[in-house]
Design a protein around this motif. Structure first.
Motif, short mmCIF file in Angstrom:
data_model
loop_
_atom_site.label_atom_id
_atom_site.label_comp_id
_atom_site.label_asym_id
_atom_site.label_seq_id
_atom_site.Cartn_x
_atom_site.Cartn_y
_atom_site.Cartn_z
N UNK A 168 40.04 52.30 33.74
CA UNK A 168 40.34 50.94 34.15
C UNK A 168 39.42 49.98 33.38
N UNK A 169 39.98 48.83 33.02
CA UNK A 169 39.16 47.84 32.30
C UNK A 169 38.14 47.17 33.21
N UNK A 170 38.48 46.99 34.47
CA UNK A 170 37.56 46.29 35.37
C UNK A 170 36.46 47.24 35.86
N UNK A 171 35.42 46.66 36.39
CA UNK A 171 34.30 47.44 36.92
C UNK A 171 34.50 47.73 38.40
N UNK A 172 33.87 48.77 38.88
CA UNK A 172 33.88 49.12 40.31
C UNK A 172 32.68 49.99 40.59
N UNK A 173 32.06 49.78 41.75
CA UNK A 173 30.92 50.62 42.12
C UNK A 173 31.05 51.19 43.53
N UNK A 174 32.18 50.93 44.20
CA UNK A 174 32.38 51.45 45.55
C UNK A 174 33.55 52.43 45.57
#
Length: 346
Positions: A168-174
């Motif tokens: 995915x291009x977007x970030x996520x940390x959860x």
């Protein structure tokens, strides 16, 4: 000139809104501050601007406190609600044909999504993006589409197959483990593209829903529909943002270098952006703001790393710019606005 009005099927906004009502949320809570009104609940085949649809999913995630709302709803999505585009996929012979048909006939359902299958046969890569400016947050809807597409293909093939990699291009940390558990493969966020990497043997899987006679009829119908639809693609501002994003971390995101990448002179680029009521500097700044907020909210990158990715010489320059944009330092923004981890997936 304003951004082109890229429209997208809004049936899943309707479904989500009805579910929220059943959960006890009021119409005011569900619709206030969004691009929709309660009358969408009674529409037969709703279409809307893509930015309003993406915004509604972001709003619903905040309303429910579920940062994985889009992903979770995609897993349970009933693709048949999309109508013609779904059936031309489900009636196809194989998983590969399903993908190729969704890519070819996407305009039946959406003017906003761009799907690339050029690398599918050789490398098994299916990639996609939404041809809208980066200021339009679409993280929930991207995740909704990804989990929903794989869910539909698994059901059609009656096989619980998995990609070898999802990016995915977007970030996520959860809730990272929830994504890897569902996709059953490594999942990377903050990557260069939204993409599935499929194994060749899985692309060749036959579909249990295949129907050759129906397939031929639906293909003809889709060809007729897309023959009468506008082929309006991403505006110049989207192309400029992509070129800037590719050059930010190397410090080469200048107007001259971007113009060369787009095959035009700096003067022509300036004129094209002026036609969109913007400038290269404004486009650069808006992209930096969007990326900075995403990095701060959805990743654990330290501030120095974020400054580097945004093309700043040092953290102090990034701090000064961010305070100019928001009135807060990056640290204050992260502390006050970073989402808590809320998800119904344990």
């Amino acid at each position: 000139m304003p951004d082109p009005e890229l429209r997208h099927g809004a049936i899943y906004v309707q479904v989500l809104a009805r579910d929220l009502l059943e959960q006890g949320y009021s119409e005011a809570q569900i619709f206030d501050g969004t691009g929709f009104r309660p009358d969408i609940l009674g529409q037969k085949k709703p279409f809307a601007l893509f930015d309003d649809i993406a915004g509604f999913y972001e709003h619903a995630a905040k309303l429910t406190g579920n940062d994985s709302l889009g992903f979770e709803r995609g897993i349970k999505r009933e693709m048949r609600r999309t109508g013609l585009i779904c059936y031309v996929g489900l009636s196809a012979p194989t998983v590969r044909d399903f993908i190729q048909n969704i890519a070819r006939y996407r305009r039946v359902f959406s003017d906003a999504v761009e799907i690339q299958t050029a690398r599918l046969d050789q490398d098994g890569v299916l990639s996609w993006h939404f041809a809208v400016p980066s200021r339009i947050v679409r993280r929930q809807y991207v995740e909704f589409g990804a989990s929903g597409l794989l869910s539909a293909m698994r059901r059609a093939a009656n096989r619980n197959f998995s990609p070898s990699l999802v990016t995915f291009r977007h970030s996520r940390k959860t809730n990272l483990h929830g994504f890897e558990r569902y996709f059953s493969c490594p999942v990377e966020f903050g990557a260069a593209e939204n993409a599935f990497h499929f194994r060749r043997e899985d692309l060749n899987l036959p579909l249990m829903t295949a129907d050759n006679e129906l397939y031929q009829v639906l293909v003809e119908s889709c060809e007729s529909v897309i023959g009468h639809k506008s082929r309006n693609v991403a505006p110049i501002i989207v192309d400029v943002e992509r070129a800037i994003a590719e050059r930010l971390a190397t410090g080469e995101a200048s107007q001259d270098s971007v113009a060369r990448a787009l095959g035009m002179s700096p003067r022509t680029l300036a004129r094209r952006l002026s036609d969109e009521n913007t400038t290269f500097f404004k486009t650069l700044e808006e992209l930096r703001v969007s990326l900075a907020m995403s990095y701060l909210k959805d990743s654990d990158l330290v501030l120095a790393e974020i400054a580097f990715l945004l093309g700043y010489a040092g953290q102090s320059s990034f701090n000064d710019a961010f305070k100019r944009w928001t009135g807060r330092t990056p640290g204050q923004f992260r502390a006050e606005d970073a989402p808590n981890s809320h998800s119904s997936i344990p």
